[in-house]
Design a protein around this motif. Structure first.
Motif, PDB file in Angstrom:
ATOM      1  N   LYS A   4       7.493  -3.439   6.099  1.00  0.00           N
ATOM      2  CA  LYS A   4       6.615  -3.509   4.931  1.00  0.00           C
ATOM      3  C   LYS A   4       5.192  -3.833   5.372  1.00  0.00           C
ATOM      4  O   LYS A   4       4.956  -4.785   6.110  1.00  0.00           O
ATOM      5  N   GLY A   5       4.249  -3.022   4.934  1.00  0.00           N
ATOM      6  CA  GLY A   5       2.849  -3.249   5.263  1.00  0.00           C
ATOM      7  C   GLY A   5       2.441  -2.803   6.645  1.00  0.00           C
ATOM      8  O   GLY A   5       1.282  -2.944   7.020  1.00  0.00           O
ATOM      9  N   ILE A   6       3.374  -2.259   7.442  1.00  0.00           N
ATOM     10  CA  ILE A   6       3.034  -1.769   8.781  1.00  0.00           C
ATOM     11  C   ILE A   6       2.885  -0.262   8.699  1.00  0.00           C
ATOM     12  O   ILE A   6       3.869   0.485   8.696  1.00  0.00           O
ATOM     13  N   LEU A   7       1.645   0.178   8.591  1.00  0.00           N
ATOM     14  CA  LEU A   7       1.342   1.588   8.373  1.00  0.00           C
ATOM     15  C   LEU A   7       0.636   2.168   9.588  1.00  0.00           C
ATOM     16  O   LEU A   7       0.083   1.444  10.424  1.00  0.00           O
ATOM     17  N   ASP A   8       0.638   3.492   9.675  1.00  0.00           N
ATOM     18  CA  ASP A   8      -0.078   4.153  10.766  1.00  0.00           C
ATOM     19  C   ASP A   8      -1.539   3.717  10.808  1.00  0.00           C
ATOM     20  O   ASP A   8      -2.119   3.549  11.885  1.00  0.00           O
ATOM     21  N   ALA A   9      -2.126   3.509   9.628  1.00  0.00           N
ATOM     22  CA  ALA A   9      -3.544   3.163   9.542  1.00  0.00           C
ATOM     23  C   ALA A   9      -3.834   1.746   9.998  1.00  0.00           C
ATOM     24  O   ALA A   9      -4.999   1.362  10.110  1.00  0.00           O
TER      25      ALA A   9
ATOM     26  N   LEU B 290       0.810  -1.197   0.000  1.00  0.00           N
ATOM     27  CA  LEU B 290       0.000   0.000   0.000  1.00  0.00           C
ATOM     28  C   LEU B 290       0.851   1.257   0.000  1.00  0.00           C
ATOM     29  O   LEU B 290       0.389   2.319  -0.380  1.00  0.00           O
ATOM     30  N   ALA B 291       2.067   1.178   0.475  1.00  0.00           N
ATOM     31  CA  ALA B 291       2.933   2.348   0.540  1.00  0.00           C
ATOM     32  C   ALA B 291       4.075   2.248  -0.465  1.00  0.00           C
ATOM     33  O   ALA B 291       5.131   2.826  -0.268  1.00  0.00           O
ATOM     34  N   ASP B 292       3.868   1.491  -1.539  1.00  0.00           N
ATOM     35  CA  ASP B 292       4.888   1.354  -2.579  1.00  0.00           C
ATOM     36  C   ASP B 292       6.202   0.851  -1.967  1.00  0.00           C
ATOM     37  O   ASP B 292       7.268   1.432  -2.164  1.00  0.00           O
ATOM     38  N   ASP B 293       6.111  -0.259  -1.250  1.00  0.00           N
ATOM     39  CA  ASP B 293       7.264  -0.718  -0.486  1.00  0.00           C
ATOM     40  C   ASP B 293       7.871  -2.009  -1.018  1.00  0.00           C
ATOM     41  O   ASP B 293       8.483  -2.768  -0.275  1.00  0.00           O
ATOM     42  N   GLY B 294       7.714  -2.274  -2.304  1.00  0.00           N
ATOM     43  CA  GLY B 294       8.209  -3.522  -2.858  1.00  0.00           C
ATOM     44  C   GLY B 294       9.701  -3.742  -2.687  1.00  0.00           C
ATOM     45  O   GLY B 294      10.165  -4.873  -2.572  1.00  0.00           O
ATOM     46  N   GLN B 295      10.500  -2.656  -2.658  1.00  0.00           N
ATOM     47  CA  GLN B 295      11.950  -2.778  -2.508  1.00  0.00           C
ATOM     48  C   GLN B 295      12.434  -2.351  -1.122  1.00  0.00           C
ATOM     49  O   GLN B 295      13.636  -2.157  -0.926  1.00  0.00           O
TER      50      GLN B 295
END
Length: 365
Positions: free
Chosen positions: A179-184, A38-43
């Motif tokens: 990766k994938g750990i967002l504020d939301a 979701l946050a463009d974190d593929g790399q």
């Protein structure tokens, strides 16, 4: 010593930022981009060219002959073409979403009989699988937040989710580097919880971990060495502005200079510091770590709760949490890398000595 470096490198598309002599096929695969979150974190897990060059230069300054190996098929070609390194500094994260992706390079190196720094394939795979890591660490006597794994055949899933105390944090089960750990992903409402699980599942296509949120001090512990491993420091991550419960999220890590300050040594009581260090070493032993690891906790009411272990910690000279922690404790970047290499070399020599002893005993039998 002839030392190789295995790695996955970030490519921004800017030719000036590329690693000389490497293309995306060498150290990174388009497979990694297929699962961007979701946050463009593929790399996000991969290392910048600057980090790899910094490691290359430090090893050279320490007197070693250094070879860049990358990952994937090109790494295999380089190793098979020879001459093979005497030791590999492994920072390769692997590509895709497999929970075993970090184990691939060490498994290949073991197959080829090449020693390497860091933990073995089993530990790397177990640590990347958050559910597996928690089970092992809890069996080792360390307290963990309550959690439920969503994915596959999960009996009584809704009932188990309803039993988790709110708020909860929702995260992909097989990812690192936040990766994938967002504020939301900090969830206060049951209805939001199911929406968040579906959202993350669609982004990462892997099981989702729903974990009790422990509202306490965010701590990370650096451990280096073997027989015995040594805690080199405990660092507290302090939010710059208090805005409710703090999540050390991907957004925070990308803007860490503005969002947090690092306190190292962490200003804890002697009893709390001892409890955190003991929990870190117990977690290290439960997972079978070697040479180096960074282990994360939340401290609530004087109790350290294990969050996760990273036996493949980032070694960026400017932003890696372990490197920052070591620096605060007076251990400079060259010294840290030297200690990791020395730990691996000493462990390898010890194993070789044990094998020689056993062979001699077998000949006399």
């Amino acid at each position: 010593m002839k030392i190789g470096i295995t790695f996955n490198v970030k490519f921004s598309g800017d030719p000036n930022s590329a690693l000389p002599g490497f293309s995306p096929a060498d150290g990174w695969s388009s497979e990694g981009a297929a699962c961007e979150g979701l946050a463009d974190d593929g790399q996000e897990e991969f290392d910048s060219p600057e980090t790899i060059l910094a490691l290359h230069n430090v090893l050279q300054e320490l007197g070693h002959e250094v070879q860049l190996l990358g990952d994937g098929e090109e790494m295999l070609h380089r190793l098979l073409a020879g001459p093979r390194p005497e030791l590999v500094l492994n920072i390769a994260e692997g590509t895709g979403t497999s929970r075993s992706r970090e184990a691939r390079v060490p498994a290949v190196l073991e197959m080829l009989g090449i020693p390497y720094t860091g933990s073995d394939p089993l530990t790397l795979a177990a640590a990347l699988d958050k559910d597996c890591a928690k089970r092992l660490v809890r069996a080792g006597g360390v307290i963990t937040p309550a959690w439920v794994l969503v994915g596959g055949d999960t009996p009584d899933l809704e009932q188990r989710l309803d039993q988790l105390p709110l708020p909860v944090i929702v995260k992909p089960a097989f990812e690192g580097s936040s990766k994938g750990i967002l504020d939301a992903n900090l969830i206060f409402d049951r209805a939001e919880l199911y929406e968040a699980v579906v959202r993350l599942w669609q982004a990462y296509w892997q099981p989702i971990l729903v974990e009790e949120f422990v509202d306490g001090d965010e701590l990370t512990v650096g451990v280096v060495g073997n027989d015995p491993p040594e805690v080199i420091g405990v660092m507290r991550v302090v939010p710059q502005q208090e805005r409710g419960p703090f999540v050390y999220s991907l957004e925070v890590k990308r803007d860490w200079r503005q969002r947090v300050r690092y306190e190292c040594p962490a200003r804890l009581s002697a009893a709390d510091t001892q409890a955190v260090c003991e929990a870190a070493l117990a977690s290290w032993r439960a997972l079978g770590c070697r040479d180096v690891a960074r282990i994360d906790f939340r401290l609530r009411d004087h109790v350290p709760y294990f969050l996760e272990a990273n036996p493949l910690p980032g070694l960026s000279p400017v932003s890696g949490d372990l490197v920052l922690l070591a620096g605060y404790m007076g251990l400079g970047y060259p010294d840290l890398i030297s200690r990791i290499v020395a730990a691996a070399a000493g462990r390898t020599a010890s194993v070789a000595g044990q094998q020689a002893t056993m062979a001699t005993m077998g000949a006399k039998a």
